[in-house]
Design a protein around this motif. Structure first.
Motif, PDB file in Angstrom:
ATOM      1  N   LYS A  51       0.881  -1.168   0.000  1.00 27.20           N
ATOM      2  CA  LYS A  51       0.000   0.000   0.000  1.00 27.20           C
ATOM      3  C   LYS A  51       0.915   1.214   0.000  1.00 27.20           C
ATOM      4  O   LYS A  51       1.958   1.212   0.647  1.00 27.20           O
ATOM      5  N   ALA A  52       0.519   2.232  -0.709  1.00 31.00           N
ATOM      6  CA  ALA A  52       1.285   3.479  -0.722  1.00 31.00           C
ATOM      7  C   ALA A  52       0.451   4.570  -0.072  1.00 31.00           C
ATOM      8  O   ALA A  52      -0.698   4.788  -0.468  1.00 31.00           O
ATOM      9  N   PHE A  53       1.003   5.204   0.935  1.00 29.99           N
ATOM     10  CA  PHE A  53       0.398   6.381   1.541  1.00 29.99           C
ATOM     11  C   PHE A  53       1.133   7.568   0.952  1.00 29.99           C
ATOM     12  O   PHE A  53       2.338   7.711   1.160  1.00 29.99           O
ATOM     13  N   VAL A  54       0.423   8.393   0.208  1.00 32.40           N
ATOM     14  CA  VAL A  54       1.035   9.526  -0.477  1.00 32.40           C
ATOM     15  C   VAL A  54       0.543  10.812   0.172  1.00 32.40           C
ATOM     16  O   VAL A  54      -0.661  11.066   0.237  1.00 32.40           O
ATOM     17  N   PHE A  55       1.490  11.613   0.654  1.00 33.16           N
ATOM     18  CA  PHE A  55       1.190  12.902   1.273  1.00 33.16           C
ATOM     19  C   PHE A  55       1.574  13.982   0.268  1.00 33.16           C
ATOM     20  O   PHE A  55       2.735  14.093  -0.128  1.00 33.16           O
ATOM     21  N   LEU A  56       0.588  14.739  -0.182  1.00 32.53           N
ATOM     22  CA  LEU A  56       0.770  15.697  -1.261  1.00 32.53           C
ATOM     23  C   LEU A  56       1.197  17.064  -0.728  1.00 32.53           C
ATOM     24  O   LEU A  56       0.667  17.542   0.276  1.00 32.53           O
ATOM     25  N   SER A  57       2.149  17.670  -1.406  1.00 33.68           N
ATOM     26  CA  SER A  57       2.699  18.987  -1.064  1.00 33.68           C
ATOM     27  C   SER A  57       3.106  19.069   0.405  1.00 33.68           C
ATOM     28  O   SER A  57       2.634  19.930   1.147  1.00 33.68           O
ATOM     29  N   PRO A  58       3.998  18.182   0.835  1.00 39.38           N
ATOM     30  CA  PRO A  58       4.412  18.222   2.235  1.00 39.38           C
ATOM     31  C   PRO A  58       5.259  19.449   2.536  1.00 39.38           C
ATOM     32  O   PRO A  58       5.987  19.945   1.684  1.00 39.38           O
ATOM     33  N   SER A  59       5.130  19.937   3.742  1.00 35.59           N
ATOM     34  CA  SER A  59       5.919  21.063   4.211  1.00 35.59           C
ATOM     35  C   SER A  59       6.991  20.592   5.183  1.00 35.59           C
ATOM     36  O   SER A  59       8.116  21.055   5.144  1.00 35.59           O
ATOM     37  N   TYR A  60       6.620  19.669   6.084  1.00 31.06           N
ATOM     38  CA  TYR A  60       7.534  19.108   7.072  1.00 31.06           C
ATOM     39  C   TYR A  60       7.246  17.627   7.237  1.00 31.06           C
ATOM     40  O   TYR A  60       6.121  17.188   7.046  1.00 31.06           O
ATOM     41  N   PHE A  61       8.262  16.890   7.668  1.00 24.77           N
ATOM     42  CA  PHE A  61       8.028  15.564   8.212  1.00 24.77           C
ATOM     43  C   PHE A  61       9.091  15.297   9.269  1.00 24.77           C
ATOM     44  O   PHE A  61      10.217  15.774   9.171  1.00 24.77           O
ATOM     45  N   VAL A  62       8.673  14.581  10.306  1.00 26.64           N
ATOM     46  CA  VAL A  62       9.552  14.256  11.423  1.00 26.64           C
ATOM     47  C   VAL A  62       9.373  12.777  11.727  1.00 26.64           C
ATOM     48  O   VAL A  62       8.246  12.297  11.845  1.00 26.64           O
TER      49      VAL A  62
END
Length: 132
Positions: A51-62
């Motif tokens: 499964k792919a979880f796609v986060f569109l136009s991310p600004s940050y990730f931690v």
């Protein structure tokens, strides 16, 4: 960092088998952060599924250890029903920073625990989608 009002968006137990994911790959391509989650399917004859979880136009990730100490503080995260879920926080200090310029697209703060790799991922992005 304070987080408030977690809301369950997706129960991972409904999209992954009961024993969870085997491993996870993360990539940043074309202004999206993708988590490819691999698992053993419950169907005979199929060796590996994704499964792919796609986060569109991310600004940050931690990425932080889970279980373990986190610099995020949210009393409502103690709710055990949120452990195997993709969660969105309606209020967070990271959102305050990302949404500070008025008139720009609004960001959302997501969190997912990846038990197989012992990690919590917090992602500030405009939206997400799940791809089979």
């Amino acid at each position: 960092m304070k987080l408030l009002q977690p809301q369950k968006l997706l129960d991972l137990d409904t999209v992954l088998p009961s024993d969870g994911e085997d491993y996870v790959e993360m990539s940043w391509v074309d202004n999206s952060l993708t988590l490819n989650i691999y698992y053993d399917p419950e169907l005979p004859g199929i060796v590996r599924a994704k499964k792919a979880f796609v986060f569109l136009s991310p600004s940050y990730f931690v990425k932080t250890p889970f279980p373990g100490h986190s610099f995020f503080s949210c009393p409502d995260d103690r709710d055990l029903s949120l452990l195997s879920c993709l969660v969105e926080y309606k209020s967070s200090e990271m959102l305050d920073i990302a949404n500070k310029p008025p008139g720009l697209p609004r960001y959302r703060h997501f969190r997912v625990y990846l038990h197989s790799v012992g990690a919590a991922l917090h992602i500030v992005a405009q939206s997400f989608e799940v791809i089979d």
